[in-house]
Design a protein around this motif. Structure first.
Motif, PDB file in Angstrom:
ATOM      1  N   CYS A 477       0.901  -1.075  -0.011  1.00 37.35           N
ATOM      2  CA  CYS A 477       0.348   0.092   0.047  1.00 37.35           C
ATOM      3  C   CYS A 477       0.883   1.192  -0.063  1.00 37.35           C
ATOM      4  O   CYS A 477       1.459   1.582   0.963  1.00 37.35           O
ATOM      5  CB  CYS A 477      -1.180   0.092   1.137  1.00 37.35           C
ATOM      6  SG  CYS A 477      -2.278  -0.948   1.004  1.00 37.35           S
ATOM      7  N   ASP A 482      -0.399   6.713  -4.026  1.00 40.06           N
ATOM      8  CA  ASP A 482      -1.877   6.697  -4.194  1.00 40.06           C
ATOM      9  C   ASP A 482      -1.890   5.525  -5.088  1.00 40.06           C
ATOM     10  O   ASP A 482      -2.608   5.360  -5.974  1.00 40.06           O
ATOM     11  CB  ASP A 482      -2.542   7.888  -4.636  1.00 40.06           C
ATOM     12  CG  ASP A 482      -2.593   9.125  -3.763  1.00 40.06           C
ATOM     13  OD1 ASP A 482      -2.545   8.872  -2.540  1.00 40.06           O
ATOM     14  OD2 ASP A 482      -2.707  10.323  -4.342  1.00 40.06           O
ATOM     15  N   VAL A 484      -1.525   0.747  -5.198  1.00 37.37           N
ATOM     16  CA  VAL A 484      -1.326  -0.542  -4.766  1.00 37.37           C
ATOM     17  C   VAL A 484      -0.224  -1.098  -5.658  1.00 37.37           C
ATOM     18  O   VAL A 484      -0.587  -1.294  -6.910  1.00 37.37           O
ATOM     19  CB  VAL A 484      -2.370  -1.270  -4.671  1.00 37.37           C
ATOM     20  CG1 VAL A 484      -1.987  -2.628  -3.944  1.00 37.37           C
ATOM     21  CG2 VAL A 484      -3.437  -0.840  -3.598  1.00 37.37           C
ATOM     22  N   LEU A 498      -3.143  -0.938  -8.865  1.00 39.28           N
ATOM     23  CA  LEU A 498      -4.183  -0.053  -8.669  1.00 39.28           C
ATOM     24  C   LEU A 498      -3.567   1.392  -8.314  1.00 39.28           C
ATOM     25  O   LEU A 498      -2.493   1.562  -7.685  1.00 39.28           O
ATOM     26  CB  LEU A 498      -4.695  -0.471  -7.358  1.00 39.28           C
ATOM     27  CG  LEU A 498      -5.640  -1.471  -7.410  1.00 39.28           C
ATOM     28  CD1 LEU A 498      -6.474  -2.045  -5.965  1.00 39.28           C
ATOM     29  CD2 LEU A 498      -6.633  -1.585  -8.432  1.00 39.28           C
ATOM     30  N   THR A 499      -4.095   2.228  -9.034  1.00 39.68           N
ATOM     31  CA  THR A 499      -3.618   3.690  -9.106  1.00 39.68           C
ATOM     32  C   THR A 499      -4.813   4.648  -8.926  1.00 39.68           C
ATOM     33  O   THR A 499      -6.157   4.353  -8.734  1.00 39.68           O
ATOM     34  CB  THR A 499      -2.918   3.927 -10.402  1.00 39.68           C
ATOM     35  OG1 THR A 499      -3.530   3.859 -11.577  1.00 39.68           O
ATOM     36  CG2 THR A 499      -1.616   3.101 -10.655  1.00 39.68           C
ATOM     37  N   LYS A 500      -4.300   5.758  -9.171  1.00 36.69           N
ATOM     38  CA  LYS A 500      -5.674   7.074  -8.970  1.00 36.69           C
ATOM     39  C   LYS A 500      -6.369   6.683 -10.269  1.00 36.69           C
ATOM     40  O   LYS A 500      -7.552   7.187  -9.896  1.00 36.69           O
ATOM     41  CB  LYS A 500      -4.863   8.363  -9.072  1.00 36.69           C
ATOM     42  CG  LYS A 500      -4.071   8.824  -8.012  1.00 36.69           C
ATOM     43  CD  LYS A 500      -3.624  10.001  -8.258  1.00 36.69           C
ATOM     44  CE  LYS A 500      -2.750  10.846  -7.031  1.00 36.69           C
ATOM     45  NZ  LYS A 500      -2.190  12.025  -7.150  1.00 36.69           N
ATOM     46  N   HIS A 502      -7.971   4.064 -10.958  1.00 36.07           N
ATOM     47  CA  HIS A 502      -9.005   3.330 -10.438  1.00 36.07           C
ATOM     48  C   HIS A 502      -9.453   3.830  -9.053  1.00 36.07           C
ATOM     49  O   HIS A 502     -10.299   3.099  -8.595  1.00 36.07           O
ATOM     50  CB  HIS A 502      -8.240   1.878  -9.883  1.00 36.07           C
ATOM     51  CG  HIS A 502      -7.318   1.180 -11.006  1.00 36.07           C
ATOM     52  ND1 HIS A 502      -6.052   1.464 -11.348  1.00 36.07           N
ATOM     53  CD2 HIS A 502      -7.953   0.378 -12.104  1.00 36.07           C
ATOM     54  CE1 HIS A 502      -5.715   0.679 -12.547  1.00 36.07           C
ATOM     55  NE2 HIS A 502      -6.602  -0.021 -12.731  1.00 36.07           N
ATOM     56  N   ILE A 504      -7.990   5.076  -6.498  1.00 33.38           N
ATOM     57  CA  ILE A 504      -7.200   4.691  -5.338  1.00 33.38           C
ATOM     58  C   ILE A 504      -6.743   6.119  -4.865  1.00 33.38           C
ATOM     59  O   ILE A 504      -6.012   6.893  -5.316  1.00 33.38           O
ATOM     60  CB  ILE A 504      -6.023   3.913  -5.499  1.00 33.38           C
ATOM     61  CG1 ILE A 504      -6.661   2.594  -6.119  1.00 33.38           C
ATOM     62  CG2 ILE A 504      -5.099   3.722  -4.505  1.00 33.38           C
ATOM     63  CD1 ILE A 504      -7.199   1.826  -5.181  1.00 33.38           C
ATOM     64  N   PRO A 507      -4.124   4.465   0.121  1.00 30.00           N
ATOM     65  CA  PRO A 507      -4.315   3.132   0.620  1.00 30.00           C
ATOM     66  C   PRO A 507      -3.955   2.928   1.913  1.00 30.00           C
ATOM     67  O   PRO A 507      -2.523   3.222   2.306  1.00 30.00           O
ATOM     68  CB  PRO A 507      -3.870   2.387  -0.285  1.00 30.00           C
ATOM     69  CG  PRO A 507      -2.785   3.039  -1.163  1.00 30.00           C
ATOM     70  CD  PRO A 507      -3.159   4.507  -0.881  1.00 30.00           C
ATOM     71  N   ILE A 521      -9.127  -4.047   0.373  1.00 24.33           N
ATOM     72  CA  ILE A 521      -8.361  -2.806   0.539  1.00 24.33           C
ATOM     73  C   ILE A 521      -9.355  -1.811   1.207  1.00 24.33           C
ATOM     74  O   ILE A 521     -10.417  -1.532   0.747  1.00 24.33           O
ATOM     75  CB  ILE A 521      -7.705  -2.418  -0.957  1.00 24.33           C
ATOM     76  CG1 ILE A 521      -6.718  -3.340  -1.399  1.00 24.33           C
ATOM     77  CG2 ILE A 521      -7.013  -1.044  -0.748  1.00 24.33           C
ATOM     78  CD1 ILE A 521      -6.586  -3.226  -2.639  1.00 24.33           C
ATOM     79  N   PHE A 523      -9.119   2.501   1.818  1.00 24.03           N
ATOM     80  CA  PHE A 523      -8.342   3.869   1.832  1.00 24.03           C
ATOM     81  C   PHE A 523      -8.754   4.864   2.746  1.00 24.03           C
ATOM     82  O   PHE A 523      -9.457   4.660   3.595  1.00 24.03           O
ATOM     83  CB  PHE A 523      -8.983   4.412   0.349  1.00 24.03           C
ATOM     84  CG  PHE A 523      -9.121   3.613  -0.907  1.00 24.03           C
ATOM     85  CD1 PHE A 523      -7.900   2.672  -1.084  1.00 24.03           C
ATOM     86  CD2 PHE A 523     -10.103   3.389  -1.665  1.00 24.03           C
ATOM     87  CE1 PHE A 523      -7.936   1.856  -2.080  1.00 24.03           C
ATOM     88  CE2 PHE A 523     -10.104   2.651  -2.828  1.00 24.03           C
ATOM     89  CZ  PHE A 523      -8.967   1.837  -3.082  1.00 24.03           C
TER      90      PHE A 523
END
Length: 543
Positions: A477, A482, A484, A498-500, A502, A504, A507, A521, A523
């Motif tokens: 995380c 921001d 995964v 996983l990024t912004k 998506h 995110i 995390p 997960i 946030f």
């Protein structure tokens, strides 16, 4: 009070010689015993002198009559009324006494002149041997204790390694059986798989060859030919290596990118209205999870219902203060810094590991789904002398599933174990906010991950929770980016899963379900748990 003096000197009298009728001190008595002329004399303690006067001893058969004679045949004294000895050879009782005393004096003299003298030398020799034996015994005992400690450590390590290996092999077999059932044994799923592969762009220009391949594979699947099934099952082995092979002359490949998933699909979102933003997640199977905030710990399901509540959780640190075993039991750090165990039926709660060292404070706990061992992360705060600052050291200790037989993995480390995990290869993974540190099962450092932007230290790299999947990858995380992220078991950065893009944002916590391969997960400043599917396997045909 008058004290009698020795007849030969001025010392106090301690002994008396019956033959010389002399009072003797201790020194004169020794001289008297070693003198050749007097060594056979009868020397006694002075206080027994008064007992040397013969007393009249009464007959046992006639208590009122004293002994007067001694029977040589029966070797027994008798009185005047004893008639059974009158025809036996007899002698006067005093003469018999003197003869017996003379015989005893000879034995005593021999002991004094020979045995006692030689025993002094034997005693000195025995004492020296005793001292030597004591040192030898101490050395042997130390070697035995050392060998016993080495053997115990070896046996414990071998038992733990075998247990972990068996658990890992069993999970691999179960996964292969499930994939075998899902992809081969059911004809309908296999037909859908063939249809999807046939419509892929890579197969459009090779339709004739692919059609022949599909027909042969359909024929093999419908007739349940085992060789074809076994070849397809080889796709499931060694998943992190690009693998190509052939089935009946047709070449197939399983790529690393497809295993990591081109994108993670959001399966469901679970809102937990009872707790708001929370610190950590521990999933319990596919439908439930423990979530925590400060000292509050709640069991919830995918519908967001509150099933159980605990209010004695240690909430002073943003770390993994609770975990779940393979049997869905809860293990957590309570407010008194003891490690507690709550059964899966939520009825039995006991202290699993009691805090003994006041200097070390437990801040994180993790139960390995592979070996069943319990990892406990601890910190120690020391004040620097002559300064108003402190130093913080970290330590990781491994316990068995019963909370016994502790083994220190990382001791006096500068990395703080806020989050812990154990990989399928036995490595121990810890997150200290600024880096991910990985050691082997014995505590030997393997690598540290400081970020992927450059080979140098990334000062903006900040991570929270970590976990591992069944392919030995490590998920992070990354708070600062921001995202995964995922790295392999050797520390190589693979990708941002996983990024912004998506959705995110900051995390905080993460938990991996080894049975469904889903990642739970949360946030920052969010009261919703997002569940993603991590592992997907794709087959592609190659020339």
């Amino acid at each position: 009070m008058k004290v009698r003096q020795c007849s030969k000197c001025t010392e106090n009298t301690e002994y008396f010689c019956q033959d010389c009728q002399h009072d003797l001190c201790r020194q004169c008595k020794q001289t008297h015993d070693f003198d050749l002329e007097t060594k056979h004399h009868d020397v006694t303690i002075y206080r027994e002198k008064k007992y040397l006067v013969l007393k009249k001893e009464m007959c046992k058969l006639h208590p009122n009559k004293p002994y007067i004679k001694y029977c040589k045949l029966c070797e027994f004294p008798f009185c005047f009324s004893c008639t059974e000895h009158r025809n036996h050879p007899v002698m006067d009782i005093r003469r018999a006494y003197k003869l017996q005393r003379q015989q005893c004096n000879e034995v005593i003299s021999k002991v004094r002149t020979e045995n006692l003298f030689s025993s002094m030398f034997f005693l000195a020799e025995v004492r020296s041997k005793i001292r030597q034996c004591s040192s030898d015994i101490s050395s042997i005992e130390a070697n035995l204790l050392k060998n016993a400690s080495d053997i115990k450590y070896t046996l414990d390590w071998a038992l733990r390694y075998k247990t972990y290996t068996l658990c890992f092999l069993m999970q691999c077999i179960q996964l292969e059986i499930k994939q075998h059932d899902d992809c081969i044994k059911t004809p309908i799923k296999f037909l859908r798989f063939c249809k999807d592969r046939l419509n892929s762009p890579k197969l459009v220009n090779q339709s004739n060859g692919c059609m022949a391949v599909m027909l042969k594979m359909l024929e093999w699947n419908i007739s349940y030919h085992r060789p074809a099934e076994l070849k397809l099952m080889e796709l499931m082995k060694e998943p992190m290596i690009r693998k190509s092979f052939s089935v009946k002359g047709v070449h197939w490949t399983l790529s690393e990118e497809s295993l990591l998933g081109s994108r993670l699909g959001l399966k469901e979102s679970v809102e937990v209205p009872h707790i708001g933003c929370f610190n950590y997640i521990s999933c319990v199977g596919p439908n439930r999870a423990w979530v925590s905030k400060m000292n509050l710990l709640i069991l919830t399901n995918t519908s967001g219902e509150k099933l159980y509540t605990l209010e004695d959780l240690q909430g002073t640190h943003l770390s993994c203060t609770h975990t779940v075993t393979c049997e869905h039991d809860l293990i957590y750090i309570d407010a008194t810094q003891n490690i507690r165990h709550l059964s899966a039926d939520l009825k039995t709660r006991t202290i699993l590991i009691k805090k003994k060292n006041l200097k070390w404070e437990p801040i994180s706990v993790y139960c390995s789904p592979h070996s069943g061992d319990i990892l406990v992360g601890m910190i120690k705060t020391d004040k620097i002398i002559d300064k108003d600052s402190f130093t913080i050291k970290g330590m990781v200790t491994r316990y068995n599933r019963n909370g016994k037989k502790p083994i220190i993995i990382a001791n006096e480390s500068s990395h703080i174990p806020y989050y812990l995990a154990e990989n399928t290869n036995g490595d121990v993974v810890l997150s200290g906010y600024i880096a991910v540190v990985v050691t082997d099962s014995c505590g030997n450092h393997r690598f540290s991950f400081w970020g992927h932007l450059s080979d140098e230290l990334d000062l903006t790299f900040r991570i929270n929770a970590v976990c591992t999947d069944t392919l030995s990858n490590i998920l992070l995380c990354n708070w600062s980016y921001d995202a995964v992220q995922i790295i392999d078991k050797n520390g190589k950065f693979l990708r941002n899963i996983l990024t912004k893009e998506h959705g995110i944002f900051r995390p905080v916590s993460m938990s991996y379900d080894v049975t469904t391969h889903r990642v739970w997960i949360n946030f920052g400043w969010d009261k919703t748990i997002h569940v993603y599917k991590l592992i997907e396997r794709n087959l592609e045909s190659i020339d």
